[in-house]
Design a protein around this motif. Structure first.
Motif, PDB file in Angstrom:
ATOM      1  N   VAL A  40       0.862  -1.185   0.000  1.00 43.70           N
ATOM      2  CA  VAL A  40       0.000   0.000   0.000  1.00 43.70           C
ATOM      3  C   VAL A  40       0.905   1.244   0.000  1.00 43.70           C
ATOM      4  O   VAL A  40       1.800   1.362   0.848  1.00 43.70           O
ATOM      5  N   TYR A  41       0.632   2.098  -0.991  1.00 46.71           N
ATOM      6  CA  TYR A  41       1.384   3.358  -1.087  1.00 46.71           C
ATOM      7  C   TYR A  41       0.420   4.523  -0.965  1.00 46.71           C
ATOM      8  O   TYR A  41      -0.766   4.398  -1.248  1.00 46.71           O
ATOM      9  N   LYS A  42       0.989   5.651  -0.573  1.00 49.01           N
ATOM     10  CA  LYS A  42       0.189   6.886  -0.608  1.00 49.01           C
ATOM     11  C   LYS A  42       1.075   8.003  -1.169  1.00 49.01           C
ATOM     12  O   LYS A  42       2.296   7.986  -1.025  1.00 49.01           O
TER      13      LYS A  42
ATOM     14  N   VAL B 179       6.953  18.789  -4.512  1.00 51.30           N
ATOM     15  CA  VAL B 179       7.029  17.589  -5.366  1.00 51.30           C
ATOM     16  C   VAL B 179       6.200  16.480  -4.736  1.00 51.30           C
ATOM     17  O   VAL B 179       6.068  16.391  -3.512  1.00 51.30           O
ATOM     18  N   SER B 180       5.634  15.681  -5.584  1.00 53.40           N
ATOM     19  CA  SER B 180       4.831  14.547  -5.107  1.00 53.40           C
ATOM     20  C   SER B 180       5.652  13.276  -5.233  1.00 53.40           C
ATOM     21  O   SER B 180       6.359  13.075  -6.224  1.00 53.40           O
ATOM     22  N   ARG B 181       5.553  12.405  -4.212  1.00 55.47           N
ATOM     23  CA  ARG B 181       6.238  11.106  -4.293  1.00 55.47           C
ATOM     24  C   ARG B 181       5.386  10.064  -3.559  1.00 55.47           C
ATOM     25  O   ARG B 181       4.605  10.399  -2.652  1.00 55.47           O
ATOM     26  N   ASN B 182       5.567   8.817  -3.991  1.00 51.12           N
ATOM     27  CA  ASN B 182       4.837   7.715  -3.377  1.00 51.12           C
ATOM     28  C   ASN B 182       5.618   7.193  -2.177  1.00 51.12           C
ATOM     29  O   ASN B 182       6.821   6.938  -2.271  1.00 51.12           O
ATOM     30  N   VAL B 183       4.885   7.026  -1.073  1.00 46.18           N
ATOM     31  CA  VAL B 183       5.500   6.536   0.170  1.00 46.18           C
ATOM     32  C   VAL B 183       4.847   5.197   0.525  1.00 46.18           C
ATOM     33  O   VAL B 183       3.616   5.066   0.466  1.00 46.18           O
ATOM     34  N   LEU B 184       5.665   4.224   0.865  1.00 48.43           N
ATOM     35  CA  LEU B 184       5.165   2.904   1.250  1.00 48.43           C
ATOM     36  C   LEU B 184       4.515   2.993   2.618  1.00 48.43           C
ATOM     37  O   LEU B 184       5.142   3.385   3.601  1.00 48.43           O
ATOM     38  N   VAL B 185       3.238   2.664   2.654  1.00 49.70           N
ATOM     39  CA  VAL B 185       2.499   2.666   3.925  1.00 49.70           C
ATOM     40  C   VAL B 185       2.546   1.259   4.545  1.00 49.70           C
ATOM     41  O   VAL B 185       2.765   1.094   5.745  1.00 49.70           O
ATOM     42  N   GLN B 186       2.330   0.282   3.689  1.00 50.03           N
ATOM     43  CA  GLN B 186       2.336  -1.111   4.176  1.00 50.03           C
ATOM     44  C   GLN B 186       2.956  -1.971   3.085  1.00 50.03           C
ATOM     45  O   GLN B 186       2.520  -1.920   1.934  1.00 50.03           O
ATOM     46  N   PRO B 187       3.973  -2.781   3.420  1.00 46.94           N
ATOM     47  CA  PRO B 187       4.623  -3.591   2.389  1.00 46.94           C
ATOM     48  C   PRO B 187       3.699  -4.744   1.941  1.00 46.94           C
ATOM     49  O   PRO B 187       2.738  -5.104   2.626  1.00 46.94           O
ATOM     50  N   ALA B 188       4.007  -5.290   0.802  1.00 50.63           N
ATOM     51  CA  ALA B 188       3.244  -6.465   0.299  1.00 50.63           C
ATOM     52  C   ALA B 188       3.422  -7.621   1.277  1.00 50.63           C
ATOM     53  O   ALA B 188       4.492  -7.782   1.879  1.00 50.63           O
ATOM     54  N   ARG B 189       2.346  -8.440   1.461  1.00 49.90           N
ATOM     55  CA  ARG B 189       2.445  -9.571   2.403  1.00 49.90           C
ATOM     56  C   ARG B 189       1.624 -10.756   1.888  1.00 49.90           C
ATOM     57  O   ARG B 189       0.731 -10.579   1.068  1.00 49.90           O
ATOM     58  N   THR B 190       1.983 -11.895   2.360  1.00 53.78           N
ATOM     59  CA  THR B 190       1.260 -13.122   1.984  1.00 53.78           C
ATOM     60  C   THR B 190       0.332 -13.517   3.119  1.00 53.78           C
ATOM     61  O   THR B 190       0.749 -13.566   4.281  1.00 53.78           O
ATOM     62  N   VAL B 191      -0.923 -13.804   2.748  1.00 53.57           N
ATOM     63  CA  VAL B 191      -1.925 -14.184   3.767  1.00 53.57           C
ATOM     64  C   VAL B 191      -2.640 -15.469   3.308  1.00 53.57           C
ATOM     65  O   VAL B 191      -2.600 -15.836   2.128  1.00 53.57           O
ATOM     66  N   TRP B 192      -3.255 -16.165   4.246  1.00 50.74           N
ATOM     67  CA  TRP B 192      -4.115 -17.319   3.945  1.00 50.74           C
ATOM     68  C   TRP B 192      -5.539 -16.861   4.010  1.00 50.74           C
ATOM     69  O   TRP B 192      -5.967 -16.266   4.987  1.00 50.74           O
ATOM     70  N   GLN B 193      -6.253 -17.117   2.920  1.00 51.66           N
ATOM     71  CA  GLN B 193      -7.653 -16.695   2.907  1.00 51.66           C
ATOM     72  C   GLN B 193      -8.535 -17.896   2.578  1.00 51.66           C
ATOM     73  O   GLN B 193      -8.136 -18.799   1.829  1.00 51.66           O
ATOM     74  N   PRO B 194      -9.738 -17.941   3.184  1.00 54.99           N
ATOM     75  CA  PRO B 194     -10.616 -19.094   2.963  1.00 54.99           C
ATOM     76  C   PRO B 194     -11.135 -19.141   1.536  1.00 54.99           C
ATOM     77  O   PRO B 194     -11.297 -18.085   0.908  1.00 54.99           O
ATOM     78  N   ILE B 195     -11.295 -20.377   1.044  1.00 55.17           N
ATOM     79  CA  ILE B 195     -11.821 -20.531  -0.323  1.00 55.17           C
ATOM     80  C   ILE B 195     -12.916 -21.582  -0.294  1.00 55.17           C
ATOM     81  O   ILE B 195     -13.006 -22.414   0.625  1.00 55.17           O
TER      82      ILE B 195
END
Length: 194
Positions: A40-42, A172-188
């Motif tokens: 997640v970036y902002k 100047v505008s720049r993208n800042v990392l709010v939350q890094p990418a992560r791996t999750v288990w989700q029900p299927i």
């Protein structure tokens, strides 16, 4: 390798009986699959310095002009002119000998006679130089003499002043990392999973 290990551990925690049930011919009550939640970036606006504040000195040269000025060449003065004495020659009659009488012998008709004789006054014209006007001094005034000259005069002296240039910033505008990418288990929902 480490992520794979922890993924397997998590799978066992969520489905503890899945392996045994499948091996025993049972059915799976719930199933999960691994999913990657993207980072997640902002966008943030940041004010950055483009040019630092500075200053420089501006020199102003002296200003001159020409002006006409009256100057005294010769001051006022007084001289004296001498007027000579004026004389006049006067003529007048002057008695040289006054009238008188005396005795003298005269011969009248062959006879010698003593007669009393009156003599008139004797006059002579005399010239005399007479002072009509005495010598004198006459004051003669001479006014002051002026001339005009052109001269260079200072109107404004040389000066200098410092000009301040403020710093220049830019947003100047720049993208800042709010939350890094992560791996999750989700029900299927899948075949074989209730």
């Amino acid at each position: 390798m480490r992520r794979t290990f922890w993924s397997a551990v998590t799978a066992l925690m969520f489905c503890p009986f899945a392996l045994n049930t499948a091996a025993a011919g049972g059915y799976a009550s719930s199933c999960y699959e691994q999913a990657v939640v993207p980072a997640v970036y902002k966008t943030v606006n940041q004010r950055v310095l483009v040019q630092a504040a500075s200053s420089y000195v501006v020199q102003q040269p002296a200003k001159y002009a020409y002006q006409t000025r009256q100057v005294l060449v010769q001051p006022e003065r007084v001289t004296y002119r001498t007027s000579p004495a004026v004389y006049q020659t006067q003529h007048h009659k002057v008695q040289v000998k006054p009238a008188s009488s005396g005795w003298e012998y005269r011969t009248i008709k062959g006879r010698r006679i003593l007669c009393k004789v009156h003599y008139p006054a004797v006059y002579q014209t005399a010239s005399q130089r007479v002072l009509v006007k005495p010598a004198s001094k006459v004051a003669v005034r001479h006014p002051a003499v002026y001339s005009h000259v052109k001269e260079k005069v200072l109107i404004q002296p040389a000066s200098s002043h410092r000009v301040q240039k403020p710093a220049i910033y830019q947003t100047v505008s720049r993208n800042v990392l709010v939350q890094p990418a992560r791996t999750v288990w989700q029900p299927i929902r899948a075949k074989g999973c209730r």
